[in-house]
Design an enzyme around this catalytic site. Structure first.
Site, PDB file in Angstrom:
ATOM      1  N   HIS A 186     -10.927  11.742   7.140  1.00  0.00           N
ATOM      2  CA  HIS A 186     -11.650  10.890   7.928  1.00  0.00           C
ATOM      3  C   HIS A 186     -11.208  11.043   9.535  1.00  0.00           C
ATOM      4  O   HIS A 186      -9.857  10.425   9.996  1.00  0.00           O
ATOM      5  CB  HIS A 186     -11.652   9.525   7.429  1.00  0.00           C
ATOM      6  CG  HIS A 186     -12.543   9.099   6.230  1.00  0.00           C
ATOM      7  ND1 HIS A 186     -12.934   7.904   6.017  1.00  0.00           N
ATOM      8  CD2 HIS A 186     -13.159  10.426   5.495  1.00  0.00           C
ATOM      9  CE1 HIS A 186     -13.792   8.514   4.915  1.00  0.00           C
ATOM     10  NE2 HIS A 186     -14.181   9.688   4.436  1.00  0.00           N
ATOM     11  N   TYR A 239     -15.167  -1.316   8.121  1.00  0.00           N
ATOM     12  CA  TYR A 239     -14.560  -2.892   8.039  1.00  0.00           C
ATOM     13  C   TYR A 239     -15.390  -3.707   8.912  1.00  0.00           C
ATOM     14  O   TYR A 239     -15.631  -3.619  10.031  1.00  0.00           O
ATOM     15  CB  TYR A 239     -13.262  -2.914   8.844  1.00  0.00           C
ATOM     16  CG  TYR A 239     -12.160  -1.997   8.086  1.00  0.00           C
ATOM     17  CD1 TYR A 239     -11.946  -0.861   8.172  1.00  0.00           C
ATOM     18  CD2 TYR A 239     -11.002  -2.597   7.458  1.00  0.00           C
ATOM     19  CE1 TYR A 239     -10.804   0.028   7.828  1.00  0.00           C
ATOM     20  CE2 TYR A 239     -10.227  -1.919   6.702  1.00  0.00           C
ATOM     21  CZ  TYR A 239      -9.832  -0.611   6.921  1.00  0.00           C
ATOM     22  OH  TYR A 239      -9.149   0.283   6.543  1.00  0.00           O
ATOM     23  N   PRO A 291      -3.969  -5.996   2.721  1.00  0.00           N
ATOM     24  CA  PRO A 291      -4.428  -4.663   2.858  1.00  0.00           C
ATOM     25  C   PRO A 291      -5.070  -4.012   3.735  1.00  0.00           C
ATOM     26  O   PRO A 291      -5.235  -3.011   3.894  1.00  0.00           O
ATOM     27  CB  PRO A 291      -5.354  -4.734   1.184  1.00  0.00           C
ATOM     28  CG  PRO A 291      -5.553  -6.157   1.065  1.00  0.00           C
ATOM     29  CD  PRO A 291      -4.633  -7.140   1.671  1.00  0.00           C
ATOM     30  N   LYS A 345      -1.541  -0.194   4.678  1.00  0.00           N
ATOM     31  CA  LYS A 345      -0.298  -0.038   4.934  1.00  0.00           C
ATOM     32  C   LYS A 345       0.577   0.094   3.626  1.00  0.00           C
ATOM     33  O   LYS A 345       1.638   0.618   3.727  1.00  0.00           O
ATOM     34  CB  LYS A 345       0.353  -0.953   5.897  1.00  0.00           C
ATOM     35  CG  LYS A 345      -0.528  -0.836   7.320  1.00  0.00           C
ATOM     36  CD  LYS A 345       0.329   0.457   7.964  1.00  0.00           C
ATOM     37  CE  LYS A 345      -0.663   1.068   9.179  1.00  0.00           C
ATOM     38  NZ  LYS A 345      -1.212   2.422   8.852  1.00  0.00           N
ATOM     39  N   TYR A 393      -3.105   2.414  12.686  1.00  0.00           N
ATOM     40  CA  TYR A 393      -3.771   2.725  11.704  1.00  0.00           C
ATOM     41  C   TYR A 393      -3.411   4.187  11.084  1.00  0.00           C
ATOM     42  O   TYR A 393      -2.872   4.192   9.756  1.00  0.00           O
ATOM     43  CB  TYR A 393      -5.298   2.861  12.028  1.00  0.00           C
ATOM     44  CG  TYR A 393      -6.159   2.900  10.624  1.00  0.00           C
ATOM     45  CD1 TYR A 393      -6.253   1.454  10.009  1.00  0.00           C
ATOM     46  CD2 TYR A 393      -6.649   4.156  10.131  1.00  0.00           C
ATOM     47  CE1 TYR A 393      -6.975   1.604   9.197  1.00  0.00           C
ATOM     48  CE2 TYR A 393      -7.497   3.916   8.909  1.00  0.00           C
ATOM     49  CZ  TYR A 393      -7.887   2.631   8.131  1.00  0.00           C
ATOM     50  OH  TYR A 393      -8.685   2.738   7.188  1.00  0.00           O
TER      51      TYR A 393
HETATM   52  P1  FAD Z   1       3.964  -0.825  -7.187  1.00  0.00           P
HETATM   53  O1  FAD Z   1       2.910   0.140  -7.163  1.00  0.00           O
HETATM   54  O2  FAD Z   1       3.689  -2.124  -7.646  1.00  0.00           O
HETATM   55  O3  FAD Z   1       5.095  -0.211  -8.392  1.00  0.00           O
HETATM   56  C1  FAD Z   1       5.957  -1.030  -9.349  1.00  0.00           C
HETATM   57  C2  FAD Z   1       5.931  -0.494 -10.603  1.00  0.00           C
HETATM   58  O4  FAD Z   1       7.300  -1.353 -11.061  1.00  0.00           O
HETATM   59  C3  FAD Z   1       4.973  -0.964 -11.478  1.00  0.00           C
HETATM   60  O5  FAD Z   1       4.616   0.301 -12.167  1.00  0.00           O
HETATM   61  C4  FAD Z   1       5.459  -1.800 -12.078  1.00  0.00           C
HETATM   62  O6  FAD Z   1       4.870  -2.145 -13.561  1.00  0.00           O
HETATM   63  C5  FAD Z   1       6.808  -1.738 -12.357  1.00  0.00           C
HETATM   64  N1  FAD Z   1       7.688  -2.983 -12.608  1.00  0.00           N
HETATM   65  C6  FAD Z   1       7.683  -4.013 -12.391  1.00  0.00           C
HETATM   66  N2  FAD Z   1       8.415  -4.858 -12.756  1.00  0.00           N
HETATM   67  C7  FAD Z   1       9.377  -4.090 -13.711  1.00  0.00           C
HETATM   68  C8  FAD Z   1      10.594  -4.394 -14.306  1.00  0.00           C
HETATM   69  N3  FAD Z   1      11.194  -5.481 -14.367  1.00  0.00           N
HETATM   70  N4  FAD Z   1      10.959  -3.215 -14.987  1.00  0.00           N
HETATM   71  C9  FAD Z   1      10.404  -2.046 -14.844  1.00  0.00           C
HETATM   72  N5  FAD Z   1       9.610  -1.760 -14.367  1.00  0.00           N
HETATM   73  C10 FAD Z   1       8.867  -2.970 -13.660  1.00  0.00           C
HETATM   74  N6  FAD Z   1      -2.497  -1.471  -0.535  1.00  0.00           N
HETATM   75  C11 FAD Z   1      -3.416  -1.014   0.105  1.00  0.00           C
HETATM   76  O7  FAD Z   1      -2.930  -0.452   1.443  1.00  0.00           O
HETATM   77  N7  FAD Z   1      -4.588  -1.281  -0.136  1.00  0.00           N
HETATM   78  C12 FAD Z   1      -5.239  -1.735  -1.188  1.00  0.00           C
HETATM   79  O8  FAD Z   1      -6.394  -1.938  -1.473  1.00  0.00           O
HETATM   80  C13 FAD Z   1      -4.305  -2.328  -2.055  1.00  0.00           C
HETATM   81  N8  FAD Z   1      -4.790  -3.106  -3.056  1.00  0.00           N
HETATM   82  C14 FAD Z   1      -3.902  -3.656  -3.809  1.00  0.00           C
HETATM   83  C15 FAD Z   1      -4.241  -4.189  -5.039  1.00  0.00           C
HETATM   84  C16 FAD Z   1      -3.298  -4.888  -5.952  1.00  0.00           C
HETATM   85  C17 FAD Z   1      -3.714  -5.795  -7.209  1.00  0.00           C
HETATM   86  C18 FAD Z   1      -2.066  -4.658  -5.644  1.00  0.00           C
HETATM   87  C19 FAD Z   1      -0.747  -5.409  -6.440  1.00  0.00           C
HETATM   88  C20 FAD Z   1      -1.516  -3.966  -4.541  1.00  0.00           C
HETATM   89  C21 FAD Z   1      -2.428  -3.264  -3.701  1.00  0.00           C
HETATM   90  N9  FAD Z   1      -2.146  -2.728  -2.696  1.00  0.00           N
HETATM   91  C22 FAD Z   1      -3.040  -2.025  -1.732  1.00  0.00           C
HETATM   92  C23 FAD Z   1      -0.697  -2.387  -2.424  1.00  0.00           C
HETATM   93  C24 FAD Z   1      -0.185  -0.907  -2.691  1.00  0.00           C
HETATM   94  O9  FAD Z   1      -1.084  -0.668  -3.838  1.00  0.00           O
HETATM   95  C25 FAD Z   1       1.194  -1.229  -3.019  1.00  0.00           C
HETATM   96  O10 FAD Z   1       1.791  -1.426  -1.648  1.00  0.00           O
HETATM   97  C26 FAD Z   1       1.780   0.034  -3.611  1.00  0.00           C
HETATM   98  O11 FAD Z   1       1.396  -0.045  -5.083  1.00  0.00           O
HETATM   99  C27 FAD Z   1       3.397  -0.154  -3.722  1.00  0.00           C
HETATM  100  O12 FAD Z   1       4.054   0.885  -4.314  1.00  0.00           O
HETATM  101  P2  FAD Z   1       5.257   0.475  -5.133  1.00  0.00           P
HETATM  102  O13 FAD Z   1       5.875   1.725  -5.662  1.00  0.00           O
HETATM  103  O14 FAD Z   1       6.193  -0.126  -4.210  1.00  0.00           O
HETATM  104  O15 FAD Z   1       4.942  -0.734  -6.149  1.00  0.00           O
HETATM  105  C1  DHB Z   2      -8.993   0.563   0.919  1.00  0.00           C
HETATM  106  C2  DHB Z   2      -8.076  -0.250   0.743  1.00  0.00           C
HETATM  107  C3  DHB Z   2      -7.510  -0.737   2.110  1.00  0.00           C
HETATM  108  O1  DHB Z   2      -6.647  -1.865   2.053  1.00  0.00           O
HETATM  109  C4  DHB Z   2      -8.004  -0.493   3.097  1.00  0.00           C
HETATM  110  O2  DHB Z   2      -7.729  -1.174   4.366  1.00  0.00           O
HETATM  111  C5  DHB Z   2      -8.836   0.545   3.250  1.00  0.00           C
HETATM  112  C6  DHB Z   2      -9.396   1.231   2.119  1.00  0.00           C
HETATM  113  C7  DHB Z   2      -9.282   1.647  -0.390  1.00  0.00           C
HETATM  114  O3  DHB Z   2      -9.075   0.810  -1.780  1.00  0.00           O
HETATM  115  O4  DHB Z   2      -9.952   2.393  -0.346  1.00  0.00           O
END
Ligand code: FAD
Ligand code: DHB
Length: 399
Positions: free
Chosen positions: A83, A211, A303, A307, A394
């Site tokens: 994009h 957005y 979100p 980021k 962004y």
């Molecule tokens: P996570 O993806 O949370 O991974 C952490 C892992 O650790 C998980 O698999 C979990 O099961 C595991 N874990 C937890 N506790 C334990 C434990 N005690 N022992 C062993 N394992 C454990 N970001 C965006 O930019 N856009 C979005 O639209 C967006 N939507 C989101 C929606 C939701 C519901 C959530 C929760 C987050 C969203 N985010 C979004 C944020 C983005 O997805 C996260 O920043 C990203 O997943 C971070 O990655 P991570 O590996 O740090 O953590």
């Molecule tokens: C999506 C999520 C976001 O938080 C965003 O800013 C843009 C796109 C997505 O899930 O596609």
């Protein structure tokens, strides 16, 4: 196939134990493996659960480069969408942020679900150790020279002795929680609303993301492919998905979009529906002796700026580089500066995500804020300098 890690009562060794198989933990494991450093990943959930979780979708250019470096980009390079810009709509007005011309690079649209699947497939094909459904994971003795991690699996206790522990276990994980309160500072800011997200096999309303700051609240039209949409509306954080049958969701989304997008909207049954709260949270520092925090374990952003995933991936790469410098060249400095260098990037993203949220969401009964939002949106639409600020943040890079 997952390598068998240890039998009950037996203590095994790994150079690095990684807690959490989200994007941060999996990427760290893969980058370390490619550098000849052995890891064991402990994940609380099942593989099926982890691979099905629907989350983010927009990748900064730096994230794409890291996935290439990690040798997990084959499917992304085939299926992802590039994009060059996105649109911000606000009632009577609308502006396109031209990422390529303003900031010099596009973003890539590819779901976090796919990245997770790609990383797990790569780890397991290289015989990497991922213990799914690991219970009661506890990082221990990380302030001394002999850190270790204990956990239970299938009712049995296990222990891993290691050099370092990486806490990549998200915002509700055990790693940050086990740091003594006096050693950590927490910074937090919450808003009283969340995003209701719907995944559907319907074509997106346009080629690029929209957005939209609607009078009734924020909405976002994103996508996963030319046939699959990911759409969000701002809702009270106290709402539950059950209060939002599909028809109510689509009706509300349509009301919050600019006219052309509302007319182009094609609706269909939701494949997934969930509500994510919006909050900013940072833990400082991100290192405690032999325990390093990465990704959501250390920080959360709303979100709006897309980021969260990009920060998690950047932390994992910084930590991988610091550990590689340590094992290859005996260097301590990259490990010592890990926290400081990550936190600079983190606070930049926290600021942008907070600002973009404030600009585009409805704050109830606050007519003054609404007027300021519109004045700032008009300014962004009129000013190349202001649009450049949005574009650079962004894509996560200054031109
Ligand atoms: P996570 O993806 O949370 O991974 C952490 C892992 O650790 C998980 O698999 C979990 O099961 C595991 N874990 C937890 N506790 C334990 C434990 N005690 N022992 C062993 N394992 C454990 N970001 C965006 O930019 N856009 C979005 O639209 C967006 N939507 C989101 C929606 C939701 C519901 C959530 C929760 C987050 C969203 N985010 C979004 C944020 C983005 O997805 C996260 O920043 C990203 O997943 C971070 O990655 P991570 O590996 O740090 O953590
Ligand atoms: C999506 C999520 C976001 O938080 C965003 O800013 C843009 C796109 C997505 O899930 O596609």
């Amino acid at each position: 196939m997952t390598r068998r890690v240890c039998d009950a009562g037996e203590v095994v060794r790994a150079q690095v134990v990684i807690i959490g198989a989200g994007p941060a933990g999996l990427l760290l494991s893969q980058l370390l493996h490619l550098a000849g450093i052995d890891t064991i990943v402990l994940e609380r959930r099942s593989r099926t659960y982890v691979e099905a979780r629907v989350r983010a979708g927009v990748l900064e250019p730096g994230t794409v480069e890291l996935l290439k470096r990690a040798e997990v980009s084959q499917r992304m390079e085939r299926d992802a969408l590039t994009h060059d810009g996105f649109r911000i709509a606000f009632g009577s007005g609308s502006t396109r942020i031209d990422l390529r011309s303003l900031a010099g690079a596009p973003v890539t649209v590819y779901g976090q679900t796919e990245i997770t699947q790609d990383l797990i497939a790569a780890r397991l094909s290289l015989n990497g150790a991922i213990v799914f459904e690991a219970e009661e994971v506890v990082p221990l003795d990380f302030s001394g020279a002999k850190p270790r991690v204990t956990y239970r699996k299938d009712g049995r206790s296990h222990e891993i002795a290691c050099d370092f522990i990486a806490g990549c276990d998200g915002s509700h994980g055990v790693s940050r929680a086990c740091v003594p309160a006096e050693a950590i500072s927490l910074y937090e800011h919450a808003v009283p609303f969340g995003w209701l997200g719907v995944l559907s096999d319907t074509p997106p309303v346009g080629h690029e993301l929209i957005y939209s700051r609607g009078e009734r609240g924020f909405a976002l039209c994103s996508m996963r492919s030319p046939a699959r949409s990911r759409t969000y509306v701002q809702v009270p954080v106290s709402d539950s998905p059950e209060q939002w049958p599909d028809q109510r969701f689509w009706d509300e989304l349509r009301r919050r979009l600019p006219k052309d997008a509302a007319e182009a909207l094609i609706t269909g049954p939701s494949l997934e529906k969930s509500i994510a709260p919006l909050r900013s949270f940072v833990a400082e520092p991100m290192r405690f002796g032999g325990l390093f925090l990465a990704g959501d374990a250390a920080h959360i952003v709303p979100p709006t700026g897309a980021k969260g995933l990009n920060l998690a991936v950047s932390d994992a790469a910084s930590l991988a580089d610091a550990l590689i410098a340590h094992y290859r060249h005996g260097e301590r400095r990259p490990l010592d500066t890990y926290s400081e260098s990550c936190l600079k990037r983190v606070w930049r993203a926290v600021r942008f995500s907070w600002w973009f949220t404030g600009l585009t969401h409805r704050f109830d009964e606050d007519a003054f804020t609404a007027k300021l939002q519109l004045a700032e949106l008009e300014y962004i639409a009129a000013s190349r300098a202001a649009s450049t600020m949005v574009a650079e943040n962004y894509i996560g890079r200054v031109k």
